[in-house]
Design an enzyme around this catalytic site. Sequence first.
Site, PDB file in Angstrom:
ATOM      1  N   LYS A   1       2.588  21.257  16.434  1.00 13.77           N
ATOM      2  CA  LYS A   1       3.367  20.420  15.473  1.00 13.77           C
ATOM      3  C   LYS A   1       2.686  20.058  14.385  1.00 13.77           C
ATOM      4  O   LYS A   1       3.666  20.090  13.453  1.00 13.77           O
ATOM      5  CB  LYS A   1       3.537  19.266  16.386  1.00 13.77           C
ATOM      6  CG  LYS A   1       4.408  19.001  17.658  1.00 13.77           C
ATOM      7  CD  LYS A   1       4.102  17.764  18.527  1.00 13.77           C
ATOM      8  CE  LYS A   1       4.948  18.109  20.027  1.00 13.77           C
ATOM      9  NZ  LYS A   1       4.997  17.024  20.847  1.00 13.77           N
TER      10      LYS A   1
ATOM     11  N   GLN B   1       1.221  12.105  22.238  1.00 15.30           N
ATOM     12  CA  GLN B   1       1.598  13.343  23.174  1.00 15.30           C
ATOM     13  C   GLN B   1       1.345  13.072  24.675  1.00 15.30           C
ATOM     14  O   GLN B   1       0.564  12.323  24.915  1.00 15.30           O
ATOM     15  CB  GLN B   1       0.391  14.513  22.718  1.00 15.30           C
ATOM     16  CG  GLN B   1       0.735  15.819  23.639  1.00 15.30           C
ATOM     17  CD  GLN B   1       2.157  16.402  22.977  1.00 15.30           C
ATOM     18  OE1 GLN B   1       2.637  16.393  22.100  1.00 15.30           O
ATOM     19  NE2 GLN B   1       2.781  17.263  24.169  1.00 15.30           N
TER      20      GLN B   1
ATOM     21  N   ASP C   1      10.067  10.765  18.378  1.00 17.81           N
ATOM     22  CA  ASP C   1      10.514  11.180  19.604  1.00 17.81           C
ATOM     23  C   ASP C   1      11.717  10.486  20.002  1.00 17.81           C
ATOM     24  O   ASP C   1      12.190  10.861  20.944  1.00 17.81           O
ATOM     25  CB  ASP C   1       9.087  10.727  20.563  1.00 17.81           C
ATOM     26  CG  ASP C   1       8.249  11.896  20.786  1.00 17.81           C
ATOM     27  OD1 ASP C   1       8.606  13.397  20.699  1.00 17.81           O
ATOM     28  OD2 ASP C   1       7.140  11.721  21.051  1.00 17.81           O
TER      29      ASP C   1
HETATM   30  N1  GUN Z   1       5.391  16.126  26.041  1.00 17.94           N
HETATM   31  C1  GUN Z   1       6.358  16.937  26.564  1.00 17.94           C
HETATM   32  N2  GUN Z   1       7.258  16.960  25.646  1.00 17.94           N
HETATM   33  C2  GUN Z   1       7.115  16.058  24.631  1.00 17.94           C
HETATM   34  C3  GUN Z   1       7.744  15.456  23.385  1.00 17.94           C
HETATM   35  O1  GUN Z   1       8.663  15.777  23.174  1.00 17.94           O
HETATM   36  N3  GUN Z   1       6.922  14.271  23.089  1.00 17.94           N
HETATM   37  C4  GUN Z   1       5.942  13.998  23.212  1.00 17.94           C
HETATM   38  N4  GUN Z   1       5.211  13.110  22.575  1.00 17.94           N
HETATM   39  N5  GUN Z   1       5.206  14.340  24.356  1.00 17.94           N
HETATM   40  C5  GUN Z   1       5.805  15.345  25.215  1.00 17.94           C
END
Ligand code: GUN
Length: 288
Positions: free
Chosen positions: A54, A98, A121
């Site tokens: 990311k 995350q 998100d």
């Molecule tokens: N863990 C799995 N998918 C995601 C996501 O889209 N965002 C975040 N923050 N954690 C995740």
Amino acid sequence: MSATIIDGKAAAEEVREQVREKVAAFADRHGRSPGLVGVQVGDDPASEIYQKRKAEAAEGVGMISRRVVLPAETTQAELDAVLDDLNADDAVDGVLVQLPVPDQLSESHIAARIHPDKDVDGFGAANLGRLVRGEPAPVPCTPQGVMYMLDRHEIPIEGANAVVVGRSLIVGKPQALLLTARSATVTVAHSRTRDLPALCRTADILVAAVGRPEMIRGDWIKPGAAVIDVGINRTDDGLVGDVADAEAREVAGWLTPVPGGVGPMTIAFLLSNTVEAAERRLGASEQE
Ligand code: GUN
């Protein structure tokens, strides 16, 4: 018949290119680039990889990216203090924590603590509520990526029977809302669904987001259907999706591969949500 394989890497590059242009325009106008901060608690290897990807992707489109890595034993109060600082920092436009997080932390508390304007998100109550209402808001990245792929291949959505397997907050629920908003007839299936194979066979659009390796077999698929595999399962044989790929290729009209399908789209739409959050935040402050 052999399915058209949907290329998530190419689609993601297309989205990133659009974001790159928006980032450059934002920087011209405001004298700084949009800022994204990824918070990670603990050292789960998969989270580590996602967070690195990311951050690299954010820098690749010209954003300022920062990673905050906290110890696994971080308390909720300590994490709250970090999130409060990020909420108050004007150079930060997007904040994500995350998932999953260690057991002493609450995902819903975290989602509530991130300011809705920075919730890239789209997991917070305010933004999920806007999604239900059909109001502009950051939409969870993975289901947004799925919609982009369907549109890129001109897969008909209006009036289609869509089956979403999985009811998670991250994928299943928002996916169902997005498909409904586009006038698909949507059924959300889950672990208690009766006769799942028969239900899946009714789907013109089948979205698999359960996290069970190759659960969806070829004979569950309606010939010609669009099959979107959101699963990323690590097995002894490597990375596999929720769909039995070799079987699905023989039946489906379209199929997303794992890896290289939905995965790259998720990060691309995180970047898209971040530049849009930045535009909204500064647009709002200009009108004051
Ligand atoms: N863990 C799995 N998918 C995601 C996501 O889209 N965002 C975040 N923050 N954690 C995740």
